[in-house]
Design an enzyme around this catalytic site. Structure first.
Site, PDB file in Angstrom:
ATOM      1  N   LYS A  80       0.856  -1.188   0.000  1.00 19.52           N
ATOM      2  CA  LYS A  80       0.000   0.000   0.000  1.00 19.52           C
ATOM      3  C   LYS A  80       0.887   1.232   0.000  1.00 19.52           C
ATOM      4  O   LYS A  80       1.992   1.206   0.556  1.00 19.52           O
ATOM      5  CB  LYS A  80      -0.854   0.002   1.278  1.00 19.52           C
ATOM      6  CG  LYS A  80      -2.101   0.825   1.172  1.00 19.52           C
ATOM      7  CD  LYS A  80      -3.234   0.037   0.532  1.00 19.52           C
ATOM      8  CE  LYS A  80      -4.482   0.866   0.355  1.00 19.52           C
ATOM      9  NZ  LYS A  80      -5.602   0.093  -0.187  1.00 19.52           N
ATOM     10  N   GLY A 180     -26.104   1.995   2.339  1.00 17.61           N
ATOM     11  CA  GLY A 180     -25.297   2.697   1.330  1.00 17.61           C
ATOM     12  C   GLY A 180     -25.602   2.201  -0.070  1.00 17.61           C
ATOM     13  O   GLY A 180     -25.382   1.028  -0.392  1.00 17.61           O
TER      14      GLY A 180
HETATM   15  P1  NAD Z   1     -19.596   4.942  -2.964  1.00 16.23           P
HETATM   16  O1  NAD Z   1     -18.925   6.167  -2.415  1.00 16.23           O
HETATM   17  O2  NAD Z   1     -19.998   4.898  -4.384  1.00 16.23           O
HETATM   18  O3  NAD Z   1     -20.904   4.616  -2.079  1.00 16.23           O
HETATM   19  C1  NAD Z   1     -21.019   4.821  -0.708  1.00 16.23           C
HETATM   20  C2  NAD Z   1     -22.477   5.200  -0.456  1.00 16.23           C
HETATM   21  O4  NAD Z   1     -22.753   5.195   0.935  1.00 16.23           O
HETATM   22  C3  NAD Z   1     -22.834   6.595  -0.969  1.00 16.23           C
HETATM   23  O5  NAD Z   1     -23.974   6.495  -1.793  1.00 16.23           O
HETATM   24  C4  NAD Z   1     -23.092   7.384   0.305  1.00 16.23           C
HETATM   25  O6  NAD Z   1     -24.049   8.406   0.117  1.00 16.23           O
HETATM   26  C5  NAD Z   1     -23.585   6.298   1.229  1.00 16.23           C
HETATM   27  N1  NAD Z   1     -23.463   6.585   2.663  1.00 16.23           N
HETATM   28  C6  NAD Z   1     -22.545   7.353   3.310  1.00 16.23           C
HETATM   29  N2  NAD Z   1     -22.776   7.327   4.620  1.00 16.23           N
HETATM   30  C7  NAD Z   1     -23.841   6.538   4.827  1.00 16.23           C
HETATM   31  C8  NAD Z   1     -24.558   6.102   5.986  1.00 16.23           C
HETATM   32  N3  NAD Z   1     -24.228   6.498   7.217  1.00 16.23           N
HETATM   33  N4  NAD Z   1     -25.613   5.275   5.824  1.00 16.23           N
HETATM   34  C9  NAD Z   1     -25.965   4.846   4.595  1.00 16.23           C
HETATM   35  N5  NAD Z   1     -25.327   5.225   3.461  1.00 16.23           N
HETATM   36  C10 NAD Z   1     -24.282   6.052   3.577  1.00 16.23           C
HETATM   37  O7  NAD Z   1     -18.617   3.738  -2.613  1.00 16.23           O
HETATM   38  P2  NAD Z   1     -18.590   2.283  -3.274  1.00 16.23           P
HETATM   39  O8  NAD Z   1     -17.610   2.270  -4.370  1.00 16.23           O
HETATM   40  O9  NAD Z   1     -19.976   1.822  -3.518  1.00 16.23           O
HETATM   41  O10 NAD Z   1     -17.953   1.449  -2.073  1.00 16.23           O
HETATM   42  C11 NAD Z   1     -18.707   1.155  -0.915  1.00 16.23           C
HETATM   43  C12 NAD Z   1     -17.797   0.523   0.127  1.00 16.23           C
HETATM   44  O11 NAD Z   1     -17.229  -0.672  -0.403  1.00 16.23           O
HETATM   45  C13 NAD Z   1     -16.615   1.403   0.562  1.00 16.23           C
HETATM   46  O12 NAD Z   1     -16.343   1.124   1.910  1.00 16.23           O
HETATM   47  C14 NAD Z   1     -15.471   0.884  -0.288  1.00 16.23           C
HETATM   48  O13 NAD Z   1     -14.213   1.089   0.328  1.00 16.23           O
HETATM   49  C15 NAD Z   1     -15.801  -0.599  -0.353  1.00 16.23           C
HETATM   50  N6  NAD Z   1     -15.248  -1.287  -1.531  1.00 16.23           N
HETATM   51  C16 NAD Z   1     -15.606  -0.865  -2.767  1.00 16.23           C
HETATM   52  C17 NAD Z   1     -15.093  -1.522  -3.889  1.00 16.23           C
HETATM   53  C18 NAD Z   1     -15.492  -1.100  -5.279  1.00 16.23           C
HETATM   54  O14 NAD Z   1     -15.284  -1.882  -6.213  1.00 16.23           O
HETATM   55  N7  NAD Z   1     -16.040   0.088  -5.463  1.00 16.23           N
HETATM   56  C19 NAD Z   1     -14.209  -2.608  -3.734  1.00 16.23           C
HETATM   57  C20 NAD Z   1     -13.880  -3.039  -2.443  1.00 16.23           C
HETATM   58  C21 NAD Z   1     -14.409  -2.354  -1.334  1.00 16.23           C
END
Ligand code: NAD
Length: 354
Positions: A80, A180
């Protein structure tokens, strides 16, 4: 495991200090393990209170990547980078080019990509200095680009396994609470709706929540109410730390399985959930679809290979749950032990011995 080998998994193989006065680049690259291959893991750009905290974050995240990559069966170790966001004015492109030169100096020992705070444009700057980078603009028909659909697929298939293990049923007719509705959460809802699950959702962006009501007949709740809602599965897909001592106590769901990284506030919550009879699917196992997509982009694999590898997340989930049952541990302890075993089996370090 002897003390010597146990240390191997705690101590990183190498820590590189990033320091370039001209561009204000400051931070660290941590190579936790290269036994399985080059250390792969994204670059976080964040405002840290101190460089000590930045290095601690890099160490923790790099170790997590070793375990995630090992469990995903990838030919990559874990690493990382963290960059401490400069406080004054600075040239962001120049800063990421300087970071790219630091990655290049490692000669392929470390492969970087986006993480919190970094973008495709940042990685384009990095790629002007090194080829050891992924997360670039997608070539049509090739892996790369937005990994979220792959992450959602992995979470969905792991959830099917977890539900079958804990509740002895399919998802059809069950209630799933999705916290979320971002890139992954919304895509996960699509699959759950298709599978016949009833959806409860919490999402601060009201327009997105309204779309879920129309598309999936979802019931919208406040984030606080969602945690204690009557649901069979709780799927954290927002930020990390969703499972605190308080939320672990309030959950009515019997399975927790979602995409968010670092869902447990502390290690204690894994035991707390297990003691309440709640099956917690380790986040770093179930959300590996994204890193598989990144690995494919870097390695030149095709989409069919990504599909096959994401499909193996369900097999790994079964293996971890069986191991946890046999050894009387939590799934997190079983997943950690399995990851450490996979890394150890790879033998001595092959790449970073220099
Ligand atoms: P994103 O930012 O697109 O979505 C996060 C969503 O959560 C947003 O719509 C936001 O408005 C909402 N949110 C924020 N606070 C909230 C709360 N208290 N209650 C409910 N909703 C809330 O992110 P993402 O890409 O969808 O990723 C989501 C999670 O998965 C993150 O933790 C990310 O690190 C993890 N992740 C994502 C990927 C990927 O491929 N995108 C891969 C591995 C891990």
């Amino acid at each position: 495991m002897t003390l010597e080998t146990a240390k191997d998994y705690v101590l990183p193989e190498r820590v590189v200090r990033l320091h370039d006065e001209e561009t204000a680049l400051a931070g660290f690259i941590v190579l936790h393990s290269t036994r399985l291959g080059p250390a792969a893991g994204g670059c976080r750009f964040w405002s840290y209170p101190s460089l000590e905290l930045a290095s601690a974050d890099a160490l923790r995240l790099a170790r997590g990547m070793s375990y995630k990559n090992a469990l995903a069966g990838l030919p990559f170790g874990g690493g990382k980078a963290v960059i401490d966001a400069p406080t004054g004015t600075y040239d962001r492109s120049a800063l990421f080019r300087a970071f790219g030169r630091a990655v290049e100096a490692l000669d392929g020992l470390y492969v970087t990509a986006e993480d919190v705070g970094t973008t495709v444009e940042d990685m384009a700057q990095v790629s002007s200095q090194t080829t050891h980078v992924a997360g670039l603009a997608q070539v049509p028909g090739q892996p790369g680009g937005d990994p979220s659909p792959w992450t959602a697929l992995g979470v969905f298939s792991a959830m099917q396994v977890a539900v079958a293990h804990r509740l002895g049923t399919s998802l059809d007719g069950l209630t799933v609470a999705v916290q979320g509705l971002g890139h992954v959460g919304f895509a996960l809802c699509e699959r759950l709706h298709e599978a016949g699950a009833r959806l409860l959702v919490a999402e601060p962006r009201s327009d997105v929540a309204a779309r879920a009501v129309v598309a999936f007949d979802a019931q919208v709740m406040t984030p606080a109410a969602l945690v204690g809602a009557r649901a069979d599965v709780f799927a954290p897909c927002a930020l990390g730390g969703a499972i605190t001592a308080r939320t672990a106590d309030a959950l009515q769901a019997k399975v927790v399985c979602g995409a968010a990284n670092n869902q447990l506030e502390t290690d204690m919550q894994a035991r707390q959930l297990a003691d309440r009879g709640i099956l917690y699917a380790p986040d770093y196992l179930v959300n590996a679809g994204g890193i598989i997509n990144v690995a494919a982009e870097y390695s030149g694999w095709d989409t069919a290979e990504v599909d096959a590898r994401v499909g193996q997340i369900a097999d790994r989930m079964r293996e971890v749950l069986d191991l946890a049952d046999t050894q009387g541990t939590t799934p997190v302890e079983a997943a950690d032990a399995l990851a450490a075993r996979i890394i150890a089996k790879a033998g001595r370090r092959t790449v970073a011995a220099a």
